[in-house]
Design a protein around this motif. Structure first.
Motif, PDB file in Angstrom:
ATOM      1  N   GLU A 135       0.862  -1.176   0.000  1.00 46.42           N
ATOM      2  CA  GLU A 135       0.000   0.000   0.000  1.00 46.42           C
ATOM      3  C   GLU A 135       0.899   1.226   0.000  1.00 46.42           C
ATOM      4  N   GLU A 136       0.532   2.221  -0.791  1.00 46.77           N
ATOM      5  CA  GLU A 136       1.323   3.445  -0.838  1.00 46.77           C
ATOM      6  C   GLU A 136       1.180   4.190   0.478  1.00 46.77           C
ATOM      7  N   VAL A 137       2.305   4.592   1.037  1.00 42.56           N
ATOM      8  CA  VAL A 137       2.328   5.364   2.274  1.00 42.56           C
ATOM      9  C   VAL A 137       2.407   6.848   1.953  1.00 42.56           C
ATOM     10  N   PHE A 138       3.346   7.207   1.071  1.00 40.97           N
ATOM     11  CA  PHE A 138       3.543   8.610   0.706  1.00 40.97           C
ATOM     12  C   PHE A 138       4.292   8.671  -0.610  1.00 40.97           C
ATOM     13  N   GLN A 139       3.971   9.688  -1.404  1.00 37.01           N
ATOM     14  CA  GLN A 139       4.617   9.838  -2.699  1.00 37.01           C
ATOM     15  C   GLN A 139       4.865  11.313  -2.997  1.00 37.01           C
ATOM     16  N   THR A 140       6.004  11.589  -3.625  1.00 34.78           N
ATOM     17  CA  THR A 140       6.306  12.917  -4.149  1.00 34.78           C
ATOM     18  C   THR A 140       6.579  12.759  -5.641  1.00 34.78           C
ATOM     19  N   ASP A 141       6.975  13.831  -6.288  1.00 36.29           N
ATOM     20  CA  ASP A 141       7.321  13.746  -7.708  1.00 36.29           C
ATOM     21  C   ASP A 141       8.592  12.929  -7.937  1.00 36.29           C
ATOM     22  N   TYR A 142       9.400  12.731  -6.892  1.00 34.70           N
ATOM     23  CA  TYR A 142      10.712  12.115  -7.048  1.00 34.70           C
ATOM     24  C   TYR A 142      10.833  10.723  -6.432  1.00 34.70           C
ATOM     25  N   ALA A 143       9.944  10.391  -5.500  1.00 30.95           N
ATOM     26  CA  ALA A 143      10.098   9.135  -4.779  1.00 30.95           C
ATOM     27  C   ALA A 143       8.762   8.682  -4.203  1.00 30.95           C
TER      28      ALA A 143
ATOM     29  N   CYS B 196       4.593  -2.974   2.943  1.00 29.00           N
ATOM     30  CA  CYS B 196       4.253  -4.350   2.591  1.00 29.00           C
ATOM     31  C   CYS B 196       3.809  -5.067   3.863  1.00 29.00           C
ATOM     32  N   SER B 197       2.528  -5.385   3.942  1.00 26.02           N
ATOM     33  CA  SER B 197       2.028  -6.065   5.137  1.00 26.02           C
ATOM     34  C   SER B 197       2.418  -7.545   5.143  1.00 26.02           C
ATOM     35  N   ARG B 198       2.695  -8.101   3.980  1.00 23.13           N
ATOM     36  CA  ARG B 198       3.094  -9.507   3.904  1.00 23.13           C
ATOM     37  C   ARG B 198       4.494  -9.723   4.491  1.00 23.13           C
ATOM     38  N   ARG B 199       5.407  -8.828   4.185  1.00 24.94           N
ATOM     39  CA  ARG B 199       6.791  -8.955   4.668  1.00 24.94           C
ATOM     40  C   ARG B 199       7.095  -8.019   5.838  1.00 24.94           C
ATOM     41  N   ASN B 200       6.113  -7.215   6.256  1.00 23.32           N
ATOM     42  CA  ASN B 200       6.280  -6.259   7.349  1.00 23.32           C
ATOM     43  C   ASN B 200       7.507  -5.372   7.115  1.00 23.32           C
ATOM     44  N   CYS B 201       7.510  -4.696   5.957  1.00 24.54           N
ATOM     45  CA  CYS B 201       8.638  -3.835   5.613  1.00 24.54           C
ATOM     46  C   CYS B 201       8.139  -2.643   4.815  1.00 24.54           C
ATOM     47  N   TYR B 202       9.048  -1.729   4.547  1.00 21.63           N
ATOM     48  CA  TYR B 202       8.776  -0.567   3.706  1.00 21.63           C
ATOM     49  C   TYR B 202       9.652  -0.648   2.468  1.00 21.63           C
ATOM     50  N   TRP B 203       9.100  -0.190   1.351  1.00 23.98           N
ATOM     51  CA  TRP B 203       9.823  -0.141   0.089  1.00 23.98           C
ATOM     52  C   TRP B 203       9.965   1.312  -0.326  1.00 23.98           C
ATOM     53  N   LEU B 204      11.182   1.715  -0.639  1.00 24.57           N
ATOM     54  CA  LEU B 204      11.457   3.061  -1.130  1.00 24.57           C
ATOM     55  C   LEU B 204      11.770   2.971  -2.614  1.00 24.57           C
ATOM     56  N   GLU B 205      11.015   3.693  -3.420  1.00 27.69           N
ATOM     57  CA  GLU B 205      11.326   3.818  -4.844  1.00 27.69           C
ATOM     58  C   GLU B 205      11.953   5.185  -5.049  1.00 27.69           C
ATOM     59  N   PHE B 206      13.207   5.180  -5.526  1.00 29.72           N
ATOM     60  CA  PHE B 206      13.943   6.430  -5.710  1.00 29.72           C
ATOM     61  C   PHE B 206      14.995   6.219  -6.787  1.00 29.72           C
ATOM     62  N   GLN B 207      15.102   7.140  -7.693  1.00 27.07           N
ATOM     63  CA  GLN B 207      16.088   7.107  -8.780  1.00 27.07           C
ATOM     64  C   GLN B 207      15.971   5.834  -9.622  1.00 27.07           C
TER      65      GLN B 207
ATOM     66  N   ARG C 282      14.628  13.620   1.957  1.00 25.17           N
ATOM     67  CA  ARG C 282      14.095  14.150   3.214  1.00 25.17           C
ATOM     68  C   ARG C 282      12.588  14.364   3.114  1.00 25.17           C
ATOM     69  N   GLU C 283      12.156  14.922   1.982  1.00 28.20           N
ATOM     70  CA  GLU C 283      10.741  15.212   1.799  1.00 28.20           C
ATOM     71  C   GLU C 283       9.900  13.935   1.831  1.00 28.20           C
ATOM     72  N   VAL C 284      10.294  12.938   1.054  1.00 28.41           N
ATOM     73  CA  VAL C 284       9.480  11.721   0.990  1.00 28.41           C
ATOM     74  C   VAL C 284       9.552  10.926   2.296  1.00 28.41           C
ATOM     75  N   LEU C 285      10.706  10.878   2.931  1.00 29.75           N
ATOM     76  CA  LEU C 285      10.835  10.138   4.187  1.00 29.75           C
ATOM     77  C   LEU C 285      10.078  10.820   5.323  1.00 29.75           C
ATOM     78  N   ALA C 286      10.111  12.142   5.373  1.00 31.22           N
ATOM     79  CA  ALA C 286       9.353  12.873   6.397  1.00 31.22           C
ATOM     80  C   ALA C 286       7.852  12.665   6.202  1.00 31.22           C
ATOM     81  N   GLY C 287       7.403  12.739   4.965  1.00 34.51           N
ATOM     82  CA  GLY C 287       5.991  12.517   4.673  1.00 34.51           C
ATOM     83  C   GLY C 287       5.558  11.108   5.026  1.00 34.51           C
ATOM     84  N   ALA C 288       6.385  10.130   4.696  1.00 39.96           N
ATOM     85  CA  ALA C 288       6.070   8.734   5.011  1.00 39.96           C
ATOM     86  C   ALA C 288       6.019   8.513   6.520  1.00 39.96           C
ATOM     87  N   LYS C 289       6.979   9.076   7.237  1.00 39.10           N
ATOM     88  CA  LYS C 289       6.985   8.908   8.694  1.00 39.10           C
ATOM     89  C   LYS C 289       5.739   9.548   9.309  1.00 39.10           C
TER      90      LYS C 289
END
Length: 120
Positions: A9-17, A22-33, A92-99
């Motif tokens: 499930e999407e937690v937070f998104q910006t134009d860059y990241a 993931c509830s199945r693996r109990n983790c977070y995925w960062l898409e960047f670059q 910083r922007e995407v990680l702050a928004g996600a947190k």
């Protein structure tokens, strides 16, 4: 790339990241670059702290080439981030928004649990 079997499930998104949970693996995925990096909850927060601790002012003020980029190797990942000032700020922007969204979701769940208990 995120595992096709993962339940994300999407937690937070910006134009860059983007950050996904993931509830199945109990983790977070960062898409960047154009790359996707998986983090445990603890490692995600540690990575955010590393990004927040980058001295952007020092990178901007110092004319030496060694200060043009920051190299960050997150714990328990195969990824190495080589970041310019702009990329540090984007992360910083995407990680702050996600947190923020993670904490907000946690507070909403607490309120709903309290409301359910009080309804009995």
């Amino acid at each position: 790339m995120i595992c096709p079997l993962a339940n994300v499930e999407e937690v937070f998104q910006t134009d860059y990241a983007s950050v996904f949970q993931c509830s199945r693996r109990n983790c977070y995925w960062l898409e960047f670059q154009g790359n996707t990096t998986s983090f445990t909850v603890r490692d995600f927060l540690a990575f955010k702290k590393k990004i927040d601790d980058v001295d952007v002012e020092r990178m901007l003020v110092n004319a030496a080439r060694t200060f043009d980029y920051e190299i960050i190797m997150p714990f328990r990942t195969e990824r190495c981030f080589i970041l310019s000032v702009e990329e540090v700020l984007q992360l910083r922007e995407v990680l702050a928004g996600a947190k923020f969204m993670i904490e907000l979701n946690s507070e909403i769940k607490k309120c709903l649990q309290i409301g359910a208990v009080m309804a009995y």
